[in-house]
Design a protein around this motif. Sequence first.
Motif, PDB file in Angstrom:
ATOM      1  N   HIS A 323       0.794  -1.230   0.000  1.00  0.00           N
ATOM      2  CA  HIS A 323       0.000   0.000   0.000  1.00  0.00           C
ATOM      3  C   HIS A 323       0.824   1.277   0.000  1.00  0.00           C
ATOM      4  CE1 HIS A 323      -3.203  -2.791   1.132  1.00  0.00           C
ATOM      5  NE2 HIS A 323      -2.498  -3.144   2.192  1.00  0.00           N
ATOM      6  N   GLY A 324       2.107   1.189   0.388  1.00  0.00           N
ATOM      7  CA  GLY A 324       2.854   2.422   0.598  1.00  0.00           C
ATOM      8  C   GLY A 324       3.387   3.085  -0.649  1.00  0.00           C
ATOM      9  N   ARG A 325       3.552   2.307  -1.741  1.00  0.00           N
ATOM     10  CA  ARG A 325       4.184   2.835  -2.960  1.00  0.00           C
ATOM     11  C   ARG A 325       5.515   3.509  -2.636  1.00  0.00           C
ATOM     12  NH1 ARG A 325      -0.463   6.198  -5.933  1.00  0.00           N
ATOM     13  NH2 ARG A 325      -1.120   6.584  -3.785  1.00  0.00           N
ATOM     14  N   ASP A 347       9.459   5.765   2.632  1.00  0.00           N
ATOM     15  CA  ASP A 347       9.246   7.058   1.965  1.00  0.00           C
ATOM     16  C   ASP A 347       8.009   7.023   1.079  1.00  0.00           C
ATOM     17  OD1 ASP A 347      10.116   5.358   0.018  1.00  0.00           O
ATOM     18  OD2 ASP A 347      11.632   6.707  -0.814  1.00  0.00           O
ATOM     19  N   GLY A 348       7.003   6.234   1.466  1.00  0.00           N
ATOM     20  CA  GLY A 348       5.807   6.078   0.647  1.00  0.00           C
ATOM     21  C   GLY A 348       4.849   7.248   0.774  1.00  0.00           C
ATOM     22  N   VAL A 349       3.625   6.999   0.329  1.00  0.00           N
ATOM     23  CA  VAL A 349       2.624   8.066   0.237  1.00  0.00           C
ATOM     24  C   VAL A 349       1.942   8.332   1.573  1.00  0.00           C
ATOM     25  CG1 VAL A 349       2.196   7.598  -2.191  1.00  0.00           C
ATOM     26  CG2 VAL A 349       0.847   6.401  -0.452  1.00  0.00           C
ATOM     27  N   GLY A 350       2.177   7.498   2.595  1.00  0.00           N
ATOM     28  CA  GLY A 350       1.581   7.740   3.901  1.00  0.00           C
ATOM     29  C   GLY A 350       0.088   7.437   3.922  1.00  0.00           C
ATOM     30  N   GLY A 351      -0.595   8.047   4.881  1.00  0.00           N
ATOM     31  CA  GLY A 351      -2.034   7.852   5.003  1.00  0.00           C
ATOM     32  C   GLY A 351      -2.430   6.519   5.606  1.00  0.00           C
ATOM     33  N   ASP A 353      -3.885   3.908   8.052  1.00  0.00           N
ATOM     34  CA  ASP A 353      -4.993   4.051   9.011  1.00  0.00           C
ATOM     35  C   ASP A 353      -5.297   2.682   9.619  1.00  0.00           C
ATOM     36  OD1 ASP A 353      -7.254   4.577  10.458  1.00  0.00           O
ATOM     37  OD2 ASP A 353      -8.290   5.666   8.857  1.00  0.00           O
ATOM     38  N   GLU A 354      -5.252   2.601  10.940  1.00  0.00           N
ATOM     39  CA  GLU A 354      -5.513   1.328  11.616  1.00  0.00           C
ATOM     40  C   GLU A 354      -6.920   0.813  11.355  1.00  0.00           C
ATOM     41  OE1 GLU A 354      -4.227   0.823  15.722  1.00  0.00           O
ATOM     42  OE2 GLU A 354      -3.224   2.765  15.578  1.00  0.00           O
ATOM     43  N   THR A 355      -7.863   1.713  11.129  1.00  0.00           N
ATOM     44  CA  THR A 355      -9.262   1.299  10.987  1.00  0.00           C
ATOM     45  C   THR A 355      -9.563   0.697   9.621  1.00  0.00           C
ATOM     46  OG1 THR A 355      -9.944   3.505  10.210  1.00  0.00           O
ATOM     47  CG2 THR A 355      -9.951   3.116  12.585  1.00  0.00           C
ATOM     48  N   VAL A 374       2.962   1.567  21.042  1.00  0.00           N
ATOM     49  CA  VAL A 374       3.022   1.699  19.584  1.00  0.00           C
ATOM     50  C   VAL A 374       2.700   3.148  19.216  1.00  0.00           C
ATOM     51  CG1 VAL A 374       2.102   0.932  17.355  1.00  0.00           C
ATOM     52  CG2 VAL A 374       2.253  -0.682  19.270  1.00  0.00           C
ATOM     53  N   LEU A 375       3.522   3.742  18.365  1.00  0.00           N
ATOM     54  CA  LEU A 375       3.265   5.086  17.847  1.00  0.00           C
ATOM     55  C   LEU A 375       3.367   5.031  16.331  1.00  0.00           C
ATOM     56  CD1 LEU A 375       2.787   8.120  18.238  1.00  0.00           C
ATOM     57  CD2 LEU A 375       5.261   8.407  18.416  1.00  0.00           C
ATOM     58  N   ILE A 376       2.276   5.372  15.648  1.00  0.00           N
ATOM     59  CA  ILE A 376       2.235   5.327  14.178  1.00  0.00           C
ATOM     60  C   ILE A 376       2.070   6.754  13.668  1.00  0.00           C
ATOM     61  CG2 ILE A 376       1.011   4.446  12.157  1.00  0.00           C
ATOM     62  CD1 ILE A 376       0.082   2.100  13.911  1.00  0.00           C
ATOM     63  N   THR A 377       3.028   7.182  12.848  1.00  0.00           N
ATOM     64  CA  THR A 377       2.987   8.512  12.237  1.00  0.00           C
ATOM     65  C   THR A 377       2.964   8.329  10.733  1.00  0.00           C
ATOM     66  OG1 THR A 377       4.294   9.381  14.080  1.00  0.00           O
ATOM     67  CG2 THR A 377       4.094  10.765  12.112  1.00  0.00           C
ATOM     68  N   SER A 378       1.855   8.729  10.102  1.00  0.00           N
ATOM     69  CA  SER A 378       1.726   8.508   8.660  1.00  0.00           C
ATOM     70  C   SER A 378       0.848   9.590   8.034  1.00  0.00           C
ATOM     71  CB  SER A 378       1.127   7.111   8.397  1.00  0.00           C
ATOM     72  OG  SER A 378       1.074   6.845   7.013  1.00  0.00           O
ATOM     73  N   PRO A 379       1.382  10.793   7.909  1.00  0.00           N
ATOM     74  CA  PRO A 379       0.582  11.858   7.281  1.00  0.00           C
ATOM     75  C   PRO A 379       0.401  11.602   5.787  1.00  0.00           C
ATOM     76  CG  PRO A 379       2.834  12.591   7.639  1.00  0.00           C
ATOM     77  CD  PRO A 379       2.729  11.241   8.286  1.00  0.00           C
ATOM     78  N   GLN A 380      -0.634  12.212   5.224  1.00  0.00           N
ATOM     79  CA  GLN A 380      -0.837  12.094   3.783  1.00  0.00           C
ATOM     80  C   GLN A 380       0.375  12.667   3.048  1.00  0.00           C
ATOM     81  OE1 GLN A 380      -3.122  10.590   2.122  1.00  0.00           O
ATOM     82  NE2 GLN A 380      -4.490  10.089   3.836  1.00  0.00           N
ATOM     83  N   GLY A 381       0.891  11.894   2.114  1.00  0.00           N
ATOM     84  CA  GLY A 381       2.082  12.296   1.385  1.00  0.00           C
ATOM     85  C   GLY A 381       3.352  11.701   1.949  1.00  0.00           C
ATOM     86  N   GLY A 382       3.234  11.092   3.140  1.00  0.00           N
ATOM     87  CA  GLY A 382       4.362  10.396   3.737  1.00  0.00           C
ATOM     88  C   GLY A 382       5.275  11.321   4.515  1.00  0.00           C
TER      89      GLY A 382
END
Length: 393
Positions: A323-325, A347-351, A353-355, A374-382
């Motif tokens: 999913h990360g591209r 360095d993927g596209v981010g976004g 979402d656990e849900t 657990v800490l997940i940081t994944s803004p849109q755009g990566g």
Amino acid sequence: MRERWTQTRRSAGYLLVSLVTAVATLVALPLLVWPSKARAWAHWHRRRAGRLLGVPVPARPTPPHGEPRDGWEIRTAPATRRGLLWLPTHLLTGLPFGLAALLCLGNVFTGLWAMALWWALPAEAIPTLQGEIPVDDWATALTAAPLQVVVLAALFWWGGPPLARAHARICLRVLSLSEAQQLTQRVEVLTRTRAGALDSHAAELRRIERDLHDGVQARLVATAIRLGVARDALDEAPEGVTELMREAHEGIEEAMTELRNVLRTAYPPILADRGLDGALSALAAGCGVPTRVHVEDLGKVPAAVEAVAYFVVAEALTNTAKHGRATRAEVRVRQTGTGLSLQITDDGVGGADETLGTGLAGIRRRVLALDGDVLITSPQGGPTMIEVEVPCG
């Protein structure tokens, strides 16, 4: 009546021993201020008080296996302070309470002795009652002496048990843990027992994996081979028989595939063969995204923690590839002061979402099962970063 007599007898013994130990505390005070001696002396009194009151008293704590005694001494400093506080408290309570019991019971026995044997004693050894009344005739022996015995016996009958219980309650009050300290101690016990349970669980998983791999899977492989040979030999047989042999052969192969998946999810065999460093390197080599792995010298890591780390990295790299591209990924593993720390970045596209059922929820469940974070940081755009810390205690 029997229960009351038992209480009175036990209270007498408790108070008299308290008097003796209070005197011993006064005499041996320089020795008892040593931390280990103070804790042992205090715990002995706690057990006595607990037995008198019918209150369970935890066993005396000892350093966990492998923990340096110096560190344990520091952690148990509150227990040492309570033990030192008990020394003057016992002097202020054990001496007067014990003396009261000794005077009461001693004068009871003096009255009995004077009443029965005054006539056999020389004049200079004639007993006195209440320190003032000499017993030198039968009239005194049969009136004042019984009166002293009855009064003092009744006094101790009614006052002895409450006095002993009061001393025991003071003892437990001074030496017992506060609610916060009890909670802290309980957390420490649960942490140690959880570590032991995790080690046992990991050992059991390894046993299951070994039994399945060496037993069930080996038999399935042998059966599949025999079915394959039989199907080849029956090429000229009726079509129905050949079809049944083919279905049986394919079913065995599917069962072996599922069995391998079960083995990998129960306890990855590669961990036992190559360790965590080698297992993560194998995951990186098989990932569709170029991945660099940095593993510091980890020392001894519990098998259950290794398994969780392996699954976390495997799931994270699978998500990155699907999913990360991303064009690259990186895995860092190091030992911290409290546990094992993992950091997976791409360095993927981010976004992420656990849900959305991308496997991140599964990562969180596995980590939380070991009381990790657990800490997940994944803004849109990566980029996407997953940080995990699992306790190793």
